[in-house]
Design an enzyme around this catalytic site. Structure first.
Site, mmCIF file in Angstrom:
data_model
loop_
_atom_site.group_PDB
_atom_site.id
_atom_site.type_symbol
_atom_site.label_atom_id
_atom_site.label_comp_id
_atom_site.label_asym_id
_atom_site.label_seq_id
_atom_site.Cartn_x
_atom_site.Cartn_y
_atom_site.Cartn_z
ATOM 1 N N LYS A 16 0.811 -1.173 -0.172
ATOM 2 C CA LYS A 16 -0.025 0.034 -0.193
ATOM 3 C C LYS A 16 0.733 1.189 0.043
ATOM 4 C CE LYS A 16 -1.376 1.529 4.044
ATOM 5 N NZ LYS A 16 -1.023 2.889 4.717
ATOM 6 N N ASN A 17 1.806 1.246 1.001
ATOM 7 C CA ASN A 17 2.752 2.340 1.041
ATOM 8 C C ASN A 17 3.658 2.774 -0.378
ATOM 9 O OD1 ASN A 17 0.927 2.900 3.333
ATOM 10 N ND2 ASN A 17 2.974 2.422 4.823
ATOM 11 N N ARG A 28 -4.169 10.292 4.451
ATOM 12 C CA ARG A 28 -3.017 11.465 4.657
ATOM 13 C C ARG A 28 -2.393 11.366 3.428
ATOM 14 N NH1 ARG A 28 -2.088 13.796 8.961
ATOM 15 N NH2 ARG A 28 0.282 14.077 8.068
ATOM 16 N N SER A 37 11.751 12.001 7.021
ATOM 17 C CA SER A 37 10.265 11.859 6.644
ATOM 18 C C SER A 37 9.906 11.103 5.359
ATOM 19 C CB SER A 37 9.479 13.092 6.748
ATOM 20 O OG SER A 37 8.311 12.921 5.924
ATOM 21 N N VAL A 38 9.200 9.856 5.672
ATOM 22 C CA VAL A 38 9.115 9.180 4.302
ATOM 23 C C VAL A 38 8.165 10.066 3.221
ATOM 24 C CG1 VAL A 38 7.723 7.124 3.544
ATOM 25 C CG2 VAL A 38 8.952 7.147 5.570
ATOM 26 N N ASP A 50 5.478 0.663 11.913
ATOM 27 C CA ASP A 50 4.345 0.012 11.363
ATOM 28 C C ASP A 50 3.960 -1.193 12.012
ATOM 29 O OD1 ASP A 50 3.708 2.278 10.110
ATOM 30 O OD2 ASP A 50 4.134 1.818 8.139
ATOM 31 N N CYS A 75 -3.992 12.766 13.476
ATOM 32 C CA CYS A 75 -4.832 11.372 13.298
ATOM 33 C C CYS A 75 -4.336 10.772 14.717
ATOM 34 C CB CYS A 75 -4.233 10.350 12.331
ATOM 35 S SG CYS A 75 -2.815 9.764 12.203
ATOM 36 N N ILE A 77 9.267 7.236 16.372
ATOM 37 C CA ILE A 77 8.623 7.776 15.241
ATOM 38 C C ILE A 77 7.597 8.667 15.458
ATOM 39 C CG2 ILE A 77 8.057 7.612 12.693
ATOM 40 C CD1 ILE A 77 10.711 6.673 13.088
ATOM 41 N N ARG A 102 1.137 14.716 13.197
ATOM 42 C CA ARG A 102 1.503 14.457 11.886
ATOM 43 C C ARG A 102 1.413 15.726 11.024
ATOM 44 N NH1 ARG A 102 -0.701 8.794 9.655
ATOM 45 N NH2 ARG A 102 1.193 8.984 8.582
ATOM 46 N N ARG A 137 -8.486 -0.300 5.384
ATOM 47 C CA ARG A 137 -7.524 0.546 4.741
ATOM 48 C C ARG A 137 -5.979 0.042 4.311
ATOM 49 N NH1 ARG A 137 -6.023 4.895 8.227
ATOM 50 N NH2 ARG A 137 -4.480 5.114 6.490
HETATM 51 C C1 EPZ Z 1 4.690 6.908 6.108
HETATM 52 O O1 EPZ Z 1 4.026 8.023 6.626
HETATM 53 C C2 EPZ Z 1 3.602 5.475 6.007
HETATM 54 N N1 EPZ Z 1 2.652 6.096 5.404
HETATM 55 C C3 EPZ Z 1 3.281 5.376 7.595
HETATM 56 O O2 EPZ Z 1 2.543 4.285 7.527
HETATM 57 C C4 EPZ Z 1 4.549 5.122 8.369
HETATM 58 O O3 EPZ Z 1 4.013 4.926 9.796
HETATM 59 C C5 EPZ Z 1 5.515 6.333 8.160
HETATM 60 O O4 EPZ Z 1 5.819 6.597 7.145
HETATM 61 C C6 EPZ Z 1 6.877 5.949 8.938
HETATM 62 O O5 EPZ Z 1 7.492 4.872 8.728
HETATM 63 C C7 EPZ Z 1 2.723 5.897 4.066
HETATM 64 O O6 EPZ Z 1 3.825 5.736 3.527
HETATM 65 C C8 EPZ Z 1 1.348 6.239 3.055
HETATM 66 P P1 EPZ Z 1 6.631 10.240 8.018
HETATM 67 P P2 EPZ Z 1 4.269 9.274 6.921
HETATM 68 O O7 EPZ Z 1 6.669 11.673 7.443
HETATM 69 O O8 EPZ Z 1 5.185 9.779 5.435
HETATM 70 C C9 EPZ Z 1 6.969 13.684 11.385
HETATM 71 C C10 EPZ Z 1 0.825 2.642 8.086
HETATM 72 O O9 EPZ Z 1 0.245 2.234 9.123
HETATM 73 N N2 EPZ Z 1 6.817 14.728 10.349
HETATM 74 O O10 EPZ Z 1 7.983 9.540 7.882
HETATM 75 O O11 EPZ Z 1 3.263 10.195 7.016
HETATM 76 C C11 EPZ Z 1 5.539 13.070 11.788
HETATM 77 O O12 EPZ Z 1 4.909 13.459 12.436
HETATM 78 C C12 EPZ Z 1 1.195 4.157 8.092
HETATM 79 O O13 EPZ Z 1 0.553 2.184 6.912
HETATM 80 C C13 EPZ Z 1 7.002 15.995 10.698
HETATM 81 O O14 EPZ Z 1 7.413 16.317 11.867
HETATM 82 O O15 EPZ Z 1 5.309 9.536 8.018
HETATM 83 C C14 EPZ Z 1 6.418 11.495 12.400
HETATM 84 O O16 EPZ Z 1 6.725 11.945 13.660
HETATM 85 C C15 EPZ Z 1 0.946 5.176 9.187
HETATM 86 N N3 EPZ Z 1 6.734 16.833 9.574
HETATM 87 C C16 EPZ Z 1 7.735 11.637 11.623
HETATM 88 O O17 EPZ Z 1 8.037 12.822 10.901
HETATM 89 C C17 EPZ Z 1 6.511 16.655 8.339
HETATM 90 O O18 EPZ Z 1 6.135 17.397 7.511
HETATM 91 C C18 EPZ Z 1 7.818 10.564 10.606
HETATM 92 O O19 EPZ Z 1 6.867 10.578 9.717
HETATM 93 C C19 EPZ Z 1 6.378 15.185 8.278
HETATM 94 C C20 EPZ Z 1 6.482 14.237 9.102
#
Ligand code: EPZ
Length: 419
Positions: free
Chosen positions: A22-23, A95, A166-167, A308, A119, A330, A124, A400
């Site tokens: 999915k991701n 998201r 950030s992913v 995850d 969320c 994270i 986030r 989802r």
């Molecule tokens: C991706 O979310 C995944 N979603 C998430 O999977 C996963 O948990 C996460 O990466 C971490 O591995 C998808 O790929 C669609 P991040 P993402 O930006 O990109 C902070 C699941 O269960 N941050 O890497 O939203 C954030 O708050 C889901 O399948 C900022 O501060 O995650 C977090 O603490 C849930 N500012 C950390 O970085 C930003 O602009 C990592 O988030 C962006 C993120």
């Protein structure tokens, strides 16, 4: 509202074929906006978030066809009647809708994308996404819950060093820089396998893009695209989830359509805990494990242990001998499953971002409530080993991200039904 009912204490045996990720699929779909040529994506998981992304691309004006039987998505570009808006009604439930921001901005020089909001697992924010797009020359305003972005002269390549990993922000920045003028260097990037899949896909589209082992990604802007067919990588989190299910309740369960080398940190943790496995180049078999051992882990960006899988590994820890610890580094609020697990008899203490799990403890079936995708599936795992029956409410979270969860588990002799 649908629920899942799981009867515990039944040994699992059989094989599970792992779906596409999915991701990985979500950023590929967002990146498809960039092209004007035919794109075929194979191995698409049939889960709600994908349907929402398809709806979003449809709304934007792409001709997108999801063939559920073949699990493929075909995207054609009309090049007319494009809307550069991602509305709240679609982004609020998923998201990853924010990922169309970079693509729309790169291609159409403007975008209006609903802020996704917080969320269950944390605030986030999207500041890192906006930081990168601004560095590429976008002007960004926030108004009425929407991100309003535009770039009069088009995006321009730049050197962007993310202050933290950030992913999604890495994906948005990669996608935006494809149509930016000149070279973009992204530093301190997320290097998840899903990002490697995006890079591979963009290469097939004709992009000049590469990465190194030091979290750097290099993109040279391009002006034209090639038609492409791409098979999405397997879902490593789905695999990890079922590996844990097998470690908990399996007699002998095999996993197919996978590549173990992508999940080496997860396999290391399972091995250390004493899970019996046979690992081949494209297949893993889990056997009944005897005494599970305690372990301490910390969730980290890839190649570390994934957040995850944090909720799922916690269930395995409830069955291990002694005190295990999980540090969630994270997300700030990703222990929402703990109160429900405690209601089932788990002994867990939370302090700040660390959970201490005392095992082994007997779990008993209960009526529980799912709060997010991974928390939901951890309740299913708990149900598999609990005495009597567990009823999991609010399973729309599960739908989802897990394709045919109860069908896959039933195939391995679990007693599970949706009502
Ligand atoms: C991706 O979310 C995944 N979603 C998430 O999977 C996963 O948990 C996460 O990466 C971490 O591995 C998808 O790929 C669609 P991040 P993402 O930006 O990109 C902070 C699941 O269960 N941050 O890497 O939203 C954030 O708050 C889901 O399948 C900022 O501060 O995650 C977090 O603490 C849930 N500012 C950390 O970085 C930003 O602009 C990592 O988030 C962006 C993120």
């Amino acid at each position: 509202m649908e629920k899942l009912k799981v009867k515990g204490k039944k040994s699992l045996s059989g094989s599970i074929s792992i779906s596409g990720s999915k991701n990985a699929s979500l950023p590929l779909l967002a990146a498809a906006i960039l092209s004007d040529k035919k794109i075929v994506l194979k191995n698409i998981p049939l889960v709600k978030d994908i349907f929402t992304m398809v709806e979003l691309l449809n709304y934007i004006g792409l001709k997108i066809d999801l063939n559920k039987k073949k699990k493929t998505i075909t995207i054609l570009h009309y090049n007319k009647k494009i809307s550069t808006v991602a509305p709240y009604k679609l982004v609020k439930t998923m998201r990853a809708g924010i990922l169309v921001l970079g693509a729309l901005l790169g291609k159409y020089k403007k975008a209006k994308v609903s802020l996704p909001g917080g969320c269950a697992i944390g605030g986030r924010p999207v500041d890192l996404h906006l930081f990168a797009l601004k560095k590429l020359g976008a002007t960004i305003k926030i108004k009425n819950g929407y991100i309003l972005a535009n770039t009069e002269k088009g995006l321009r390549g730049n050197l962007i060093k993310f202050p933290s990993i950030s992913v999604g922000a890495t994906e948005n920045a990669i996608i935006a820089s494809v149509l930016a003028e000149g070279k973009t260097i992204l530093k301190n990037c997320a290097m998840e396998p899903e990002i490697q899949d995006l890079i591979l896909f963009l290469k097939k589209l004709g992009c000049s893009i590469s990465s190194d082992k030091k979290r750097n990604i290099f993109v040279n802007g391009i002006k034209s695209f090639l038609p492409v067919t791409h098979k999405v990588i397997f879902d490593r989190i789905e695999l990890g989830t079922y590996l844990i299910a097998a470690a908990l309740a399996g007699k002998k369960v095999s996993f197919l359509n996978i590549s173990p080398k992508i999940i080496s940190s997860e396999l290391k943790v399972l091995k250390k805990m004493g899970v019996k496995m046979e690992i081949k180049s494209n297949k893993i078999t889990v056997f009944k494990s005897q005494k599970l051992k305690r372990i301490n882990i910390k969730t980290e960006p890839y190649p570390g242990f994934p957040t995850d899988l944090q909720a799922q590994i916690m269930i395995l820890m409830t069955q291990a001998n002694g005190k295990s610890k999980i540090k969630e580094s994270i997300f700030e609020n990703r222990f929402m499953h703990v109160p429900e697990l405690k209601r089932m008899g788990a002994k867990i203490k939370i302090k700040d971002n660390t959970a201490k799990i005392y095992g082994p403890s007997k779990l008993s079936g209960a009526e529980v409530m799912a709060t997010d995708l991974r928390a939901s599936v951890c309740l299913v795992l708990a149900g598999l080993i609990a005495q009597k029956e567990t009823t999991i409410n609010r399973i729309y979270h599960l739908d989802r991200g897990y394709e045919k969860l109860e069908i896959k588990l039933k195939k391995c002799k679990a007693i599970i039904r949706r009502i």
